[in-house]
Design a protein around this motif. Structure first.
Motif, PDB file in Angstrom:
ATOM      1  N   THR A   1       0.836  -1.206   0.000  1.00 28.09           N
ATOM      2  CA  THR A   1       0.000   0.000   0.000  1.00 28.09           C
ATOM      3  C   THR A   1       0.870   1.256   0.000  1.00 28.09           C
TER       4      THR A   1
ATOM      5  N   THR B   1      -1.097  -7.183  -5.530  1.00 28.98           N
ATOM      6  CA  THR B   1      -1.348  -5.782  -5.200  1.00 28.98           C
ATOM      7  C   THR B   1      -2.070  -5.607  -3.873  1.00 28.98           C
ATOM      8  N   SER B   2      -1.596  -4.708  -3.082  1.00 30.00           N
ATOM      9  CA  SER B   2      -2.334  -4.268  -1.900  1.00 30.00           C
ATOM     10  C   SER B   2      -3.123  -3.036  -2.321  1.00 30.00           C
ATOM     11  N   GLY B   3      -3.683  -2.351  -1.358  1.00 32.50           N
ATOM     12  CA  GLY B   3      -4.301  -1.069  -1.663  1.00 32.50           C
ATOM     13  C   GLY B   3      -5.806  -1.097  -1.788  1.00 32.50           C
ATOM     14  N   ALA B   4      -6.446  -2.263  -1.610  1.00 31.43           N
ATOM     15  CA  ALA B   4      -7.907  -2.308  -1.754  1.00 31.43           C
ATOM     16  C   ALA B   4      -8.573  -1.469  -0.656  1.00 31.43           C
ATOM     17  N   ILE B   5      -8.088  -1.640   0.544  1.00 28.56           N
ATOM     18  CA  ILE B   5      -8.723  -0.925   1.653  1.00 28.56           C
ATOM     19  C   ILE B   5      -8.500   0.584   1.491  1.00 28.56           C
TER      20      ILE B   5
ATOM     21  N   ASN C   1      -4.843 -10.375  -5.100  1.00 27.99           N
ATOM     22  CA  ASN C   1      -4.920  -9.776  -3.768  1.00 27.99           C
ATOM     23  C   ASN C   1      -5.592 -10.794  -2.867  1.00 27.99           C
ATOM     24  N   GLU C   2      -5.560 -10.536  -1.592  1.00 25.75           N
ATOM     25  CA  GLU C   2      -6.333 -11.389  -0.699  1.00 25.75           C
ATOM     26  C   GLU C   2      -7.804 -11.030  -0.880  1.00 25.75           C
TER      27      GLU C   2
ATOM     28  N   ASP D   1     -10.184  -9.920   0.710  1.00 27.11           N
ATOM     29  CA  ASP D   1     -10.400  -9.292   2.019  1.00 27.11           C
ATOM     30  C   ASP D   1     -11.881  -9.198   2.406  1.00 27.11           C
TER      31      ASP D   1
ATOM     32  N   ASP E   1      -1.500 -10.791   5.435  1.00 26.49           N
ATOM     33  CA  ASP E   1      -0.686  -9.728   4.858  1.00 26.49           C
ATOM     34  C   ASP E   1      -0.236 -10.174   3.477  1.00 26.49           C
ATOM     35  N   ASN E   2      -0.038  -9.194   2.626  1.00 27.25           N
ATOM     36  CA  ASN E   2       0.277  -9.543   1.242  1.00 27.25           C
ATOM     37  C   ASN E   2       1.731  -9.976   1.048  1.00 27.25           C
TER      38      ASN E   2
ATOM     39  N   GLY F   1      -0.335  -0.008   5.307  1.00 31.01           N
ATOM     40  CA  GLY F   1      -0.185  -1.429   4.995  1.00 31.01           C
ATOM     41  C   GLY F   1      -0.277  -2.283   6.248  1.00 31.01           C
ATOM     42  N   VAL F   2      -0.183  -3.570   6.039  1.00 33.36           N
ATOM     43  CA  VAL F   2      -0.317  -4.497   7.152  1.00 33.36           C
ATOM     44  C   VAL F   2       1.041  -5.038   7.581  1.00 33.36           C
ATOM     45  N   GLY F   3       1.844  -5.393   6.598  1.00 31.04           N
ATOM     46  CA  GLY F   3       3.106  -6.066   6.901  1.00 31.04           C
ATOM     47  C   GLY F   3       4.183  -5.103   7.368  1.00 31.04           C
TER      48      GLY F   3
HETATM   49  N1  GLU Z   1      -5.052  -6.953   1.142  1.00 33.69           N
HETATM   50  C1  GLU Z   1      -4.896  -5.654   1.757  1.00 33.69           C
HETATM   51  C2  GLU Z   1      -5.420  -4.563   0.844  1.00 33.69           C
HETATM   52  O1  GLU Z   1      -5.552  -4.747  -0.340  1.00 33.69           O
HETATM   53  C3  GLU Z   1      -3.448  -5.334   2.032  1.00 33.69           C
HETATM   54  C4  GLU Z   1      -2.729  -6.272   2.906  1.00 33.69           C
HETATM   55  C5  GLU Z   1      -1.262  -5.810   3.044  1.00 33.69           C
HETATM   56  O2  GLU Z   1      -0.988  -4.614   2.903  1.00 33.69           O
HETATM   57  O3  GLU Z   1      -0.402  -6.645   3.319  1.00 33.69           O
HETATM   58  O4  GLU Z   1      -5.719  -3.476   1.301  1.00 33.69           O
END
Ligand code: GLU
Length: 366
Positions: free
Chosen positions: A11, A47-51, A132-133, A135, A146-147, A208-210
């Motif tokens: 993110t 890719t992260s960034g969905a939230i 992506n996960e 979520d 975490d991604n 981000g998470v990680g």
């Molecule tokens: N899957 C989460 C998202 O897209 C991010 C997880 C992460 O940053 O590791 O927002």
């Protein structure tokens, strides 16, 4: 050099530390990916960034960050995020395919093979998987979380030879560079040990998470699956193309010399252990030093409810995890044969699935 590359974009890379997605930078990252794609390389985006995208789209509502609110943001944001990747890759006439995963999709061997087939088919057709996960539906139990770790799973699923963990830091340092001016970048890591884990600490970046800790976990999994791993700054100029050309950028972890075979990679990455077996000193030595299978005789304690075929952790009597493997006996059976000679299994249970509790081929050392 590298042929199949997983690129994990945190993110912080996509937002540049702001609350909004930085579209020009996403285009710039896409351009680098397109260059490699045109050279015939396989690109996989994690890719992260969905939230973050969901919050931006909804104009930053002042809501508590509960799990359900985050899932709502992810549901709104994931489609926005995907729309952007779709548009940006389309500038280069490259197709993308969305794949949303959770741990549940890799926990079961069949689902794992399924996900792997889908990804391989996308790549065969020169389509860039954008992963992506999932979520919006992932509950605590089935979340990867975490991604970084997700991208390591994806490296295993796609049998990639390079994993790029792009973040807001230039790499791994000898100390926290934000606190210690003498901190130096570590260009190459040969072994992931406790000293290194202590260095990575619990650092977390922005939205981000990680942090570095999850990056190390991910690097460990991916390199044992046979991929090189590089942690680098996602906003450094031409970072992706330079790394793929072999330029020294960030911190590189070389793939282990004898990568785990495919089934063992899955044991390591997929299933969350369903239970624990505590083993005596003799068994610990037989496993770790002599490459032997785990026999019922060496088991001193059985913890958790698990069935035959489940993945379990093997611990020494100090509680340290030594290995992970697929058990041939259910927990209830192991309770009855723990400490026994293998010849007695049949007599105690009325049946036997063979002399070993966990066969060497179904076991990996941690
Ligand atoms: N899957 C989460 C998202 O897209 C991010 C997880 C992460 O940053 O590791 O927002």
């Amino acid at each position: 050099m590298y042929q199949r590359i997983v690129i994990k974009l945190g993110t912080s890379v996509l937002t540049g530390g702001t609350p909004r997605l930085d579209k020009p930078h996403m285009v710039e990252l896409t351009r680098q990916c397109a260059t490699l794609h045109q050279q015939g390389k396989d690109i996989i985006i994690c890719t992260s960034g969905a939230i973050a995208a969901g919050r931006e789209r909804l104009d930053f509502p002042q809501l508590p960050l509960t799990v359900t609110n985050k899932q709502m943001f992810a549901a709104v944001g994931q489609s926005r995020l995907m729309l952007m990747w779709e548009r940006f890759f389309d500038l280069y006439n490259i197709h993308v395919g969305q794949v949303l995963l959770t741990r549940a999709d890799v926990q079961d061997r069949n689902r794992f093979l399924n996900a792997r087939d889908t990804l391989h088919t996308l790549l065969e057709h020169r389509i860039v998987p954008v992963i992506n996960e999932n979520d919006a539906v992932a509950t605590e139990e089935i979340k990867v979380g975490d991604n970084d770790n997700l991208s390591a799973l994806v490296t295993i699923l796609t049998e990639a030879d390079l994993l790029l963990l792009l973040t807001d830091q230039p790499g791994l340092f000898t100390a926290d560079p934000r606190q210690n001016p003498n901190a130096e970048l570590i260009p190459e890591v040969h072994a992931i040990d406790d000293t290194l884990r202590a260095l990575a600490g619990g650092s977390v970046s922005g939205l981000g998470v990680g942090g570095m800790a999850t990056k190390l976990q991910a690097a460990d999994v991916a390199r044992r699956a046979g991929a090189d791993v590089v942690i680098a700054a996602g906003r450094a100029p031409n970072v992706i193309t330079r790394i793929v050309q072999g330029e020294q950028v960030g911190t590189r972890f070389r793939a282990t010399e004898h990568p785990l075979e495919s089934r063992k990679r899955w044991i390591f990455a997929g299933p969350r252990p369903a239970g624990r077996l505590v083993v005596d000193v003799g068994a610990a030595q037989a496993l770790c030093e002599n490459g032997r299978s785990l026999l019922p005789a060496g088991i001193v304690r059985v913890e958790g409810e698990f069935g035959r075929g489940d993945t379990v952790s093997i611990l020494d009597t100090n509680g340290r995890e030594l290995a992970r493997g697929i058990t041939r006996y259910a927990a209830a059976d192991l309770c009855r044969i723990a400490g026994c000679h293998s010849d007695e299994i049949e007599q105690r249970l009325g049946y036997a699935y063979g002399p070993v509790a966990i066969h060497r081929n179904d076991l990996i050392l941690v």
